[in-house]
Design a protein around this motif. Structure first.
Motif, PDB file in Angstrom:
ATOM      1  N   ARG A  92       0.813  -1.218   0.000  1.00  0.00           N
ATOM      2  CA  ARG A  92       0.000   0.000   0.000  1.00  0.00           C
ATOM      3  C   ARG A  92       0.841   1.261   0.000  1.00  0.00           C
ATOM      4  O   ARG A  92       0.330   2.356  -0.214  1.00  0.00           O
ATOM      5  N   SER A  93       2.117   1.106   0.262  1.00  0.00           N
ATOM      6  CA  SER A  93       3.008   2.250   0.222  1.00  0.00           C
ATOM      7  C   SER A  93       4.204   1.885  -0.641  1.00  0.00           C
ATOM      8  O   SER A  93       4.371   0.730  -1.044  1.00  0.00           O
ATOM      9  N   GLY A  94       5.030   2.854  -0.946  1.00  0.00           N
ATOM     10  CA  GLY A  94       6.175   2.584  -1.798  1.00  0.00           C
ATOM     11  C   GLY A  94       7.208   3.682  -1.700  1.00  0.00           C
ATOM     12  O   GLY A  94       6.965   4.749  -1.124  1.00  0.00           O
ATOM     13  N   PHE A  95       8.363   3.416  -2.295  1.00  0.00           N
ATOM     14  CA  PHE A  95       9.445   4.398  -2.293  1.00  0.00           C
ATOM     15  C   PHE A  95      10.390   4.053  -3.432  1.00  0.00           C
ATOM     16  O   PHE A  95      10.299   2.981  -4.048  1.00  0.00           O
ATOM     17  N   ALA A  96      11.304   4.947  -3.722  1.00  0.00           N
ATOM     18  CA  ALA A  96      12.270   4.724  -4.793  1.00  0.00           C
ATOM     19  C   ALA A  96      13.030   3.428  -4.548  1.00  0.00           C
ATOM     20  O   ALA A  96      13.541   3.192  -3.457  1.00  0.00           O
ATOM     21  N   GLY A  97      13.094   2.588  -5.574  1.00  0.00           N
ATOM     22  CA  GLY A  97      13.771   1.305  -5.479  1.00  0.00           C
ATOM     23  C   GLY A  97      12.854   0.131  -5.258  1.00  0.00           C
ATOM     24  O   GLY A  97      13.287  -1.020  -5.297  1.00  0.00           O
ATOM     25  N   LEU A  98      11.567   0.394  -5.041  1.00  0.00           N
ATOM     26  CA  LEU A  98      10.625  -0.682  -4.730  1.00  0.00           C
ATOM     27  C   LEU A  98      10.562  -1.721  -5.844  1.00  0.00           C
ATOM     28  O   LEU A  98      10.325  -2.904  -5.585  1.00  0.00           O
ATOM     29  N   GLN A  99      10.797  -1.293  -7.078  1.00  0.00           N
ATOM     30  CA  GLN A  99      10.635  -2.188  -8.230  1.00  0.00           C
ATOM     31  C   GLN A  99      11.603  -3.368  -8.184  1.00  0.00           C
ATOM     32  O   GLN A  99      11.330  -4.425  -8.755  1.00  0.00           O
ATOM     33  N   ARG A 100      12.719  -3.237  -7.502  1.00  0.00           N
ATOM     34  CA  ARG A 100      13.695  -4.336  -7.492  1.00  0.00           C
ATOM     35  C   ARG A 100      13.256  -5.501  -6.613  1.00  0.00           C
ATOM     36  O   ARG A 100      13.870  -6.572  -6.654  1.00  0.00           O
ATOM     37  N   TYR A 101      12.202  -5.294  -5.828  1.00  0.00           N
ATOM     38  CA  TYR A 101      11.712  -6.340  -4.932  1.00  0.00           C
ATOM     39  C   TYR A 101      10.440  -7.013  -5.455  1.00  0.00           C
ATOM     40  O   TYR A 101       9.648  -7.537  -4.675  1.00  0.00           O
ATOM     41  N   ALA A 102      10.236  -7.024  -6.778  1.00  0.00           N
ATOM     42  CA  ALA A 102       9.073  -7.686  -7.387  1.00  0.00           C
ATOM     43  C   ALA A 102       7.782  -7.180  -6.764  1.00  0.00           C
ATOM     44  O   ALA A 102       6.861  -7.942  -6.491  1.00  0.00           O
ATOM     45  N   THR A 103       7.715  -5.874  -6.573  1.00  0.00           N
ATOM     46  CA  THR A 103       6.625  -5.269  -5.822  1.00  0.00           C
ATOM     47  C   THR A 103       5.809  -4.321  -6.683  1.00  0.00           C
ATOM     48  O   THR A 103       6.355  -3.502  -7.410  1.00  0.00           O
ATOM     49  N   ALA A 104       4.499  -4.470  -6.565  1.00  0.00           N
ATOM     50  CA  ALA A 104       3.556  -3.525  -7.153  1.00  0.00           C
ATOM     51  C   ALA A 104       2.909  -2.732  -6.027  1.00  0.00           C
ATOM     52  O   ALA A 104       2.855  -3.190  -4.883  1.00  0.00           O
ATOM     53  N   THR A 105       2.425  -1.566  -6.350  1.00  0.00           N
ATOM     54  CA  THR A 105       1.742  -0.728  -5.375  1.00  0.00           C
ATOM     55  C   THR A 105       0.327  -0.463  -5.860  1.00  0.00           C
ATOM     56  O   THR A 105       0.096  -0.284  -7.048  1.00  0.00           O
ATOM     57  N   TRP A 106      -0.611  -0.490  -4.914  1.00  0.00           N
ATOM     58  CA  TRP A 106      -1.972  -0.087  -5.292  1.00  0.00           C
ATOM     59  C   TRP A 106      -2.321   1.195  -4.568  1.00  0.00           C
ATOM     60  O   TRP A 106      -1.664   1.580  -3.593  1.00  0.00           O
TER      61      TRP A 106
END
Length: 954
Positions: A617-631
């Motif tokens: 539900r939250s995110g920050f710069a670099g989140l994409q490297r952890y196979a993570t999507a945000t809604w």
């Protein structure tokens, strides 16, 4: 004599300046293997004494600054690149200015002031720090930890545009001249990365509460002269009216500031909020003329009028989850104008606030300015790129590549506020299969544990008697299961005790006996993911209690962290700190990043070749490297909320994180929809809202429905014979037919740092009109998506970017670009346009993404321009693509020769379809084809074995 003194004085000044410049050239800077360190000659009291210019690559420059004479080394939470210090650069000093040159950039640095400016090698200015006020520092100490509050200001030309900054809900697009607060909150995701239309981006490496634009805090209404309804100065007339229409209280108020749990105590005591109404009315007089930037913070039904004009049409948000909306008003000094804020709280405890920034000059307001509450050093990366894809590629070079998600993640997910039992979740999935509605993922949201066991990760045996059977049943129906795991633990659970014993739990919430909203309320807190040991133990607990059943994916909810909803930011910082790395003030925004690290690396440590997938539900710069999507969080179910998701998703994508989604239909529901009866206007609107939202949701990176009651399964929205049901199912099936296209685009996200949800400014930067278009975007390279977000609308305005041709997807007709049209938008169709030159691979009708992988693929060529596409394929569930085990098939359309080239296949992997049939359909101005009819059209058949084929347009 006086003339002689003047001459001597001038000679003395010249001599001093010469000595200073000589000193500059000898001692003001130092060259290192990776760049330059400057100690400016002129340093303001709050300025930088040391500035480090680090050459990361030919296109990326890192700038660090401190008011100290030495630099501190720190490990970045967002940067993953190992700097090899092998980038070649030249340094030349010219008249007190260093010229630092790479193969792509020129950086000029004043030895006198430390001011920097960035140029391309043609001499075009890209970015310049503001003269005299470019950097400011102020010491700060929190909980025994020291650091600095600082700001950085850059000049900005009038025609510049800014995008990114994460995902916010005020429905703002181009941030030029606007202000945004960067903190994490349910529905608000802050990412300190901004992209300019001037061929650069700025990655701000700071983790604290920050601001873009105005560095100050919003001021109270008391900054104005306020007059009540009787014309008496001192405040607006606040009238508190009960549900029965009786005035409970009436008083003058000079501030409307009831934004959090602490401040709502200032409401009149014992006022009954249910079905009440509060108005603030009177007149407002500005102390100076200019544009005032207002911020409305609201829950319930809210509207604002200024000078007889409705500057905020009625907006709604559920009582427990407020939203922010911003607007501007031109006011004249000394002129009194009427103002009215009309508020219906719509529930119990609720929140409202109205504040404003005083005017700044257009030039000052339009600058690129960044402010952060706490950090050890000012630290940013200048990323140059000829287009926005190149800039985002630079961002991912620094912060980590985005992974390819498991193939099933690109299919449809069904969720609801929660499935209460094992039978409910399995039965719901079974209903989809019975109705032959495509689905790949069903979600178990929160509260599957016993009521007082939040954080145990254990299923309530009364409602989930056989979890292994539940998982087996789901898998046997060719679907996957995602489960919600919060970083929250009740203090009586064994998991809490294990974490607490090692010092891994935040203490303040338990010390203050904060109770949550469940039943009588239970006491607990969140764990500290900034500790490596805490992350490992958190994963071990998930593995032991959940992963062992074969769970497929993770829903990491409340990762702001939301320890106490609607607490003030100051109290929120007290609740989530100190962290293992330092003050929570310094690390306020990066909780979700550290938490994602725990699950991604945890799962890969036990199953290194099974693709991880997280939703957070939250995110920050670099989140994409952890196979993570945000809604986009617990958004409301209003048309304005749907509209706001378009800008939210586009800006989030331009923040460098490619995987984003939303609750189709919205999460928090107006009461009128909860009680709507068959045949009512409210039910009609509910069905149309969901239909339009499903149409929009078909074309975002991840396609999912979720929300509170009424249930969001299509068969609960409308019966089978209703046009809402038929339309939603039709768009679902279209998504699945597009899976070869979608999964190929996902491959480009990893290999080419591509972005799936693409604001028009990414692909049509040469067309100035697209810079402020906030309600159209490209989904991949071919499809232009134009959501319908007004109730009853059956047409909408669409701009077709210039210098190309466009096909109306629904009738196949070709239209020239560079024009604005009124596009048809019947209930059953959302305007969708296809760029000429597109080659779109369509698959067969399927019910899950792994079905019929060897079936013929229909290649639809939209002629009129040259075009190319590359089909990407791999095993879909593992990381073998990282080892080079995948294949790609290049496609090229030559408009002049009217020839489609299916190129030689590159690469291979286990299970690859070696002999594939392509069915080629050509669409042209003289041969229009609708996207709905294409599945029924038989085109030219080409049997492909991996060698090049040439197909001539008949």
């Amino acid at each position: 004599m006086s003339k002689l003194r003047t001459v001597i004085k001038r000679l003395y000044v010249i001599m001093v300046v010469g000595l200073v410049l000589f000193s500059c050239s000898k001692t003001a800077y130092k060259r290192t293997p990776e760049g330059i360190i400057i100690h400016p000659v002129e340093v303001a009291k709050d300025g930088a004494k040391s500035i480090k210019i680090q050459i990361v690559s030919d296109d990326i420059i890192r700038v660090k600054a401190t008011p100290e004479m030495t630099m501190k080394e720190r490990e970045s939470l967002i940067i993953v690149k190992e700097f090899d210090n092998k980038v070649k650069f030249d340094v030349v000093e010219q008249e007190g200015v260093l010229h630092i040159k790479t193969a792509k950039l020129l950086v000029k640095a004043s030895l006198q002031t430390g001011e920097l400016s960035f140029y391309d090698l043609k001499g075009n200015a890209l970015l310049e720090e503001s003269s005299g006020s470019h950097k400011k520092f102020k010491p700060i100490e929190v909980d025994g930890y020291t650091g600095y509050t600082f700001e950085q200001v850059f000049e900005s030309p009038d025609d510049e545009a800014f995008y990114g900054l994460g995902q916010h809900q005020s429905d703002e697009w181009n941030y030029k001249g606007k202000n945004e607060e960067l903190y994490q909150y349910n529905t608000k995701v802050s990412v300190p990365f901004v992209v300019s239309n001037k061929k650069y981006g700025i990655l701000w490496d700071n983790y604290s509460y920050s601001r873009f634009g105005n560095p100050n805090d919003y001021g109270q209404l008391s900054q104005f002269k306020l007059f009540n309804n009787e014309g008496v100065e001192g405040g607006l007339t606040a009238t508190y009216t009960t549900a029965e229409g009786k005035i409970f209280a009436q008083q003058n108020e000079a501030e409307i500031d009831y934004e959090h749990l602490e401040s709502i105590k200032n409401f009149p005591a014992n006022f009954p909020f249910n079905n009440s109404r509060i108005t603030w009315e009177g007149e407002i007089e500005a102390p100076e003329s200019g544009i005032y930037h207002f911020k409305l913070y609201y829950a319930g039904y809210t509207s604002v009028e200024v000078d007889g004009k409705e500057v905020v049409e009625e907006r709604w948000r559920t009582a427990w989850n407020p939203n922010t909306y911003k607007f501007t008003v031109q006011l004249e000094k000394g002129k009194r104008v009427p103002i009215k804020l009309d508020w219906k709280p719509d529930g119990g405890i609720s929140y409202i606030g109205l504040k404003a920034f005083s005017p700044r000059s257009d030039k000052e307001q339009g600058k690129l300015a960044l402010w952060s509450e706490m950090g050890q050093e000012l630290d940013y990366y200048f990323i140059h790129g000829e287009n926005m894809d190149k800039i985002i590629s630079g961002y991912r070079q620094l912060t980590g590549k985005a992974t390819i998600l498991p193939r099933w993640a690109y299919g449809f997910w069904q969720s609801r506020e929660r499935y209460k039992t094992q039978d409910e979740i399995v039965g719901t999935l079974g209903e989809f299969r019975k109705r032959h509605i495509p689905i790949d993922n069903i979600v178990q949201d929160w509260s599957y544990w016993e009521e007082d066991q939040w954080g145990s990760h254990e299923f309530d045996a009364k409602r989930f008697p056989d979890v292994q059977k539940m998982m087996d049943d789901i898998h046997e129906m060719n679907a996957r299961c995602m489960i919600s795991v919060w970083p929250k633990f009740y203090h009586n659970t064994d998991n809490y005790k294990a974490l607490d014993a090692r010092g891994y739990m935040y203490q303040r919430a338990v010390q203050d006996s904060i109770r949550d909203w469940i039943s009588q309320g239970y006491i607990g807190s969140f764990y500290d993911p900034y500790s490596q040991g805490a992350r490992e133990l958190f994963w071990d607990q998930m593995k032991e209690n959940i992963y062992e059943y074969g769970m497929d994916a993770w829903w990491m909810d409340a990762s702001e962290p939301d320890i106490l909803s609607n607490a003030s930011i100051e109290y929120r910082k007290e609740l989530c700190g100190p962290t293992a790395l330092g003050s929570s003030t310094e690390f306020f925004n990066t909780y979700s990043l550290a938490n994602a690290d725990a699950i991604y690396n945890g799962q890969r440590s036990v199953d290194p070749n099974k693709r991880v997938f997280l939703l957070t539900r939250s995110g920050f710069a670099g989140l994409q490297r952890y196979a993570t999507a945000t809604w986009s969080g617990d958004i409301g179910t209003r048309w304005e909320d749907m509209k706001a998701q378009i800008t939210a998703g586009m800006n989030f994508a331009l923040s460098g994180i490619p995987y984003w989604t939303m609750d189709i239909g919205g999460f928090c529901v107006e009461k009128r929809y909860e009680t709507a009866k068959e045949g009512s206007k409210d039910l009609d609107e509910w069905r149309e809202l969901n239909t339009r939202w499903y149409q929009f949701g078909t074309f975002v990176p991840l396609y999912r429905a979720h929300g509170q009651y009424p249930y969001r399964e299509v068969f609960h929205i409308a019966p089978e014979n209703h046009k809402a049901y038929k339309t939603i199912v039709a768009y679902n099936k279209l998504r699945y037919r597009l899976m070869p296209y979608i999964y190929s685009v996902a491959g480009h996200v990893y290999f080419n740092d591509y972005t799936m949800m693409r604001a028009l400014v990414m692909d049509f930067a040469h067309d100035k009109k697209v810079e402020n278009i906030d309600d159209q975007y490209m989904f991949g390279p071919s499809l232009m998506v134009c959501p319908v977000y007004e109730y009853g609308a059956r047409k909408r305005e669409v701009y077709l970017p210039k210098d190309t041709k466009w096909y109306n997807a629904h009738n196949g007709r070709m239209l020239p670009g560079g024009q604005t049209i009124m596009a048809d938008a019947p209930y059953e169709q959302m305007p969708l346009f296809i760029k000429a030159g597109s080659i779109i691979p369509f698959g067969p009708e399927i019910e899950y993404t792994d079905q019929k992988l060897d079936a013929p693929i229909k290649l639809v060529v939209y002629t009129g321009e040259d075009g190319a596409f590359e089909i990407y394929e791999d095993e879909g569930l593992n990381y073998n693509y990282e080892k080079g085990l995948f294949c790609s098939i290049p496609l090229k359309w030559d408009q002049t020769n009217r020839t489609l080239t299916i190129g030689e296949r590159k690469g291979e992997y286990e299970g690859m379809v070696k002999e594939r049939q392509f069915n080629i359909v050509f669409v042209s101005e003289n041969s229009p084809r609708s996207i709905e009819a294409i599945k029924e059209i038989d085109g030219q058949v080409a049997n492909y074995t991996g060698d090049q084929l040439l197909i001539q347009f008949p």
